[in-house]
Design an enzyme around this catalytic site. Structure first.
Site, PDB file in Angstrom:
ATOM      1  N   GLU A  39      18.011 -11.322  19.424  1.00 39.24           N
ATOM      2  CA  GLU A  39      17.065 -12.440  19.242  1.00 39.24           C
ATOM      3  C   GLU A  39      16.628 -13.076  20.548  1.00 39.24           C
ATOM      4  O   GLU A  39      16.341 -14.264  20.614  1.00 39.24           O
ATOM      5  CB  GLU A  39      17.708 -13.539  18.357  1.00 39.24           C
ATOM      6  CG  GLU A  39      18.529 -13.012  17.218  1.00 39.24           C
ATOM      7  CD  GLU A  39      18.911 -14.072  16.199  1.00 39.24           C
ATOM      8  OE1 GLU A  39      19.880 -14.785  16.456  1.00 39.24           O
ATOM      9  OE2 GLU A  39      18.221 -14.175  15.182  1.00 39.24           O
ATOM     10  N   ASP A  88      14.431  -8.560  19.876  1.00 42.40           N
ATOM     11  CA  ASP A  88      15.496  -7.585  19.654  1.00 42.40           C
ATOM     12  C   ASP A  88      16.540  -8.105  18.679  1.00 42.40           C
ATOM     13  O   ASP A  88      16.472  -9.247  18.229  1.00 42.40           O
ATOM     14  CB  ASP A  88      16.179  -7.249  20.984  1.00 42.40           C
ATOM     15  CG  ASP A  88      16.808  -8.465  21.640  1.00 42.40           C
ATOM     16  OD1 ASP A  88      16.225  -9.573  21.540  1.00 42.40           O
ATOM     17  OD2 ASP A  88      17.880  -8.339  22.238  1.00 42.40           O
TER      18      ASP A  88
END
Ligand code: NOJ
Ligand code: NOJ
Length: 579
Positions: free
Chosen positions: A269, A266
């Site tokens: 991270e 995402d």
């Protein structure tokens, strides 16, 4: 629509023994179970240090009613209305304002000394934390601001901005052609010489190719609109097939078209899953890509891109959770202890990813429902959430973080998360863009889904039809089932743009937009510099100093605010300021 839990494995942990039997109770508290539950248990695996035991179960499970209820929305502590002068002054397109500072700080972080041409440093913070990298996401969001400034700049100033954007395109093309990319074009981060960052990291992050393409396609459209040459856009921005060293867009678009359904990390991270943010920016990239390809005469490519965009659009609606009344930030098991299901990534997703085609627009009632719940989601988490007014008594919007359970404090992940400037700013931008969207639509329809949003942010206006009140659509009643939630929205009342209620609702959006920005202003130090975060208890800046993305987000919110105010010259005036 089948909502069944998209999870193949649930981990159970020992809870307690059951008195008087030789049974034990094992439970699971880390799984994501959808509202229609689990329909089948296939097998049970018991794994200890010295033994693994598997039993085939194949039992059909009858899902019980979800006991979850939606979060309760508190009574509002303020009713700010309309745009305020304090925020207009703060953002004025004049030397010395916060907007002027944000612009100059943003440009300072593009092509820093010794860095490769076309790169953007996430922050000039070389240790504690080390943000001295070119992150694909942060760079694209920064260059998207540059393209807005390019588009609005007076003719004699356009060249300098265009050169930065062509340089950025070439840098992205160079990233794509490096042979040791570990995870294809979803590689999230590059060193300042634009070589690949190879240490371990959450990769791939497949939002990057999409937002990079979006920024460059916006630029391409503006360049052509300003009379620039179409063939130059082809060779220096779009056509990676013929100009792989210069033009990155086509390659990024084809990557998105091919891999959008694969899970990736995402924007924070942290988790590999199917993310709303990633999916919606990818959708916008393909919608824009199809239009650009058509413009450039590439009808075959246009066809491929729009076919994938439509397939993707159908999956986007699956993120709606009818029980919690929010758009889920991801589809998959709960990781990182994110049990609240609240994540500002959903708001950032529409800001960066709304394709202008009606799918999850800023006026969508599912988004409004998500927005009010995200706004309230940090109230119990941050100490400073209880501060509701500035020193002059003007309303402060709730400080917003990434997600309530965040443990990243800007330096380590074994801490407590904080409000982020860019997250709080995104709520303001959302409010302005919603105001713009409703004005364009010419009416506001309140539905059962958006009712909590309006009753919190505009309690002055009735959300249900009353006798002799503004024109309302017929009221009907039904029990919503998950299958229906997409297509049927329970209409409560409609206010047309000539009604007084419509004006009050719009003014509420403007007032709350300013209240969120006032929070950012309130926690911005004297020197105007924006770090990544501000402390949850003291409000002091924290995390990477001068985060490029913080400045970029302030500028896009300021652009949206100016547009909502009808101030057509704002971006041009800001563009014309000499740093
Ligand atoms: C650094 C990332 O940028 C941040 O978002 C994350 O929370 C931490 N690493 C932990 O993964
Ligand atoms: C951490 C954030 O979570 C991530 O979104 C960002 O790309 C990096 N920091 C760099 O700013």
């Amino acid at each position: 629509m089948d909502l069944s839990t998209p999870l193949s494995v649930i981990q159970l942990g020992y809870d307690s023994s059951i008195v008087g039997t030789n049974w034990e109770l094992w439970t699971s508290n880390n799984s994501y179970i959808n509202s229609d539950g689990i329909t089948r248990l296939t097998s049970l695996t018991y794994r200890a240090t010295d033994v693994t035991y598997t039993e085939q179960l194949n039992v059909t499970v009858v899902a019980s009613d979800p006991t979850l209820t939606t979060s309760t929305i508190p009574v509002p502590y303020a009713t700010p209305t309309g745009f305020s002068n304090d925020i207009s002054t703060w953002l004025a397109p004049k030397a010395g304002s916060e907007a002027a500072l944000a612009k100059s700080k943003l440009f300072t972080n593009i092509e820093v000394p010794d860095a490769a041409k076309g790169t953007v440093i996430a922050a000039q913070s070389y240790s504690h934390p080390d943000y001295a990298y070119h992150w694909v996401r942060d760079a694209s969001l920064t260059m998207d601001v540059v393209q807005s400034i390019y588009a609005a700049a007076p003719g004699n100033m356009k060249l300098k901005y265009a050169n930065l954007l062509f340089g950025y395109a070439a840098a992205r093309a160079q990233e794509q052609t490096q042979s040791s990319l570990e995870t294809g074009l979803g590689e999230p981060k590059f060193n300042l010489d634009n070589s690949i960052f190879t240490a371990s990291w959450g990769r791939p992050q497949n939002d990057g190719p999409a937002t990079a393409a979006i920024a460059l396609m916006e630029f391409a459209n503006a360049y052509i609109a300003a009379g620039g040459s179409v063939s130059e856009i082809r060779t220096r921005v779009y056509d990676s097939a013929t100009h792989p060293d210069q033009a990155p867009v086509l390659k990024d678009l084809l990557f998105v078209a091919r891999y959008w359904s694969a899970p990736s990390f995402d924007l924070w991270e942290e988790e590999s899953a199917d993310h709303f943010y990633t999916r919606i920016v990818q959708h916008r990239a393909l919608v824009m890509g199809a239009a650009l390809a058509r413009l450039l005469g590439d009808s075959e490519i246009a066809e491929i891109l729009s076919k994938e965009a439509s397939a993707m659009a159908r999956t986007l609606t699956q993120f709606w959770d009818p029980v919690r009344q929010i758009l889920l930030y991801e589809y998959g098991p709960v990781v990182h202890g994110k049990y609240s299901y609240i994540d500002v990534a959903v708001i950032l997703g529409v800001i960066h990813g709304y394709a202008g085609d009606g799918l999850y627009s800023f006026t969508d009632d599912q988004l409004l429902s998500s927005a009010v719940r995200i706004s309230m989601g940090f109230n119990q988490v941050f100490g400073i959430s209880s501060i509701h007014a500035d020193n002059e008594g003007r309303a402060l919007g709730p400080p917003i973080g990434r997600y309530p359970e965040d443990t990243y404090d800007g330096l380590t992940t074994s801490a407590l998360g904080n409000p982020w400037y860019l997250a709080t700013i995104s709520m303001a931008e959302f409010m302005y863009r919603a105001a713009l969207g409703f004005k364009k639509a010419g009416s506001i329809t309140i539905t059962a889904t958006s009712e909590p949003f309006w009753s919190y942010f505009a309690p002055q206006v009735p959300t249900h039809s009353q006798i002799d009140n503004a024109k309302s659509v017929p009221f009907w009643w039904f029990i919503a089932t998950p299958e229906q939630n997409d297509s049927v929205r329970l209409h409560l009342i409609t206010y047309d743009s000539d009604s007084i209620e419509f004006s009050i609702l719009i003014a509420a959006l403007e007032g709350w937009g300013d209240a969120f920005l006032r929070t950012v202003k309130y926690y911005t130090p004297e020197d105007g510099r924006l770090a990544e975060e501000f402390n949850r208890d003291t409000g002091a800046p924290q995390g990477a100093a001068d985060l490029t993305w913080s400045y970029a987000s302030l500028l896009t919110a300021a652009f949206a605010r100016a547009e909502a105010m009808g101030d057509a010259g704002y971006v041009e005036q800001l563009a014309a300021l000499i740093d």
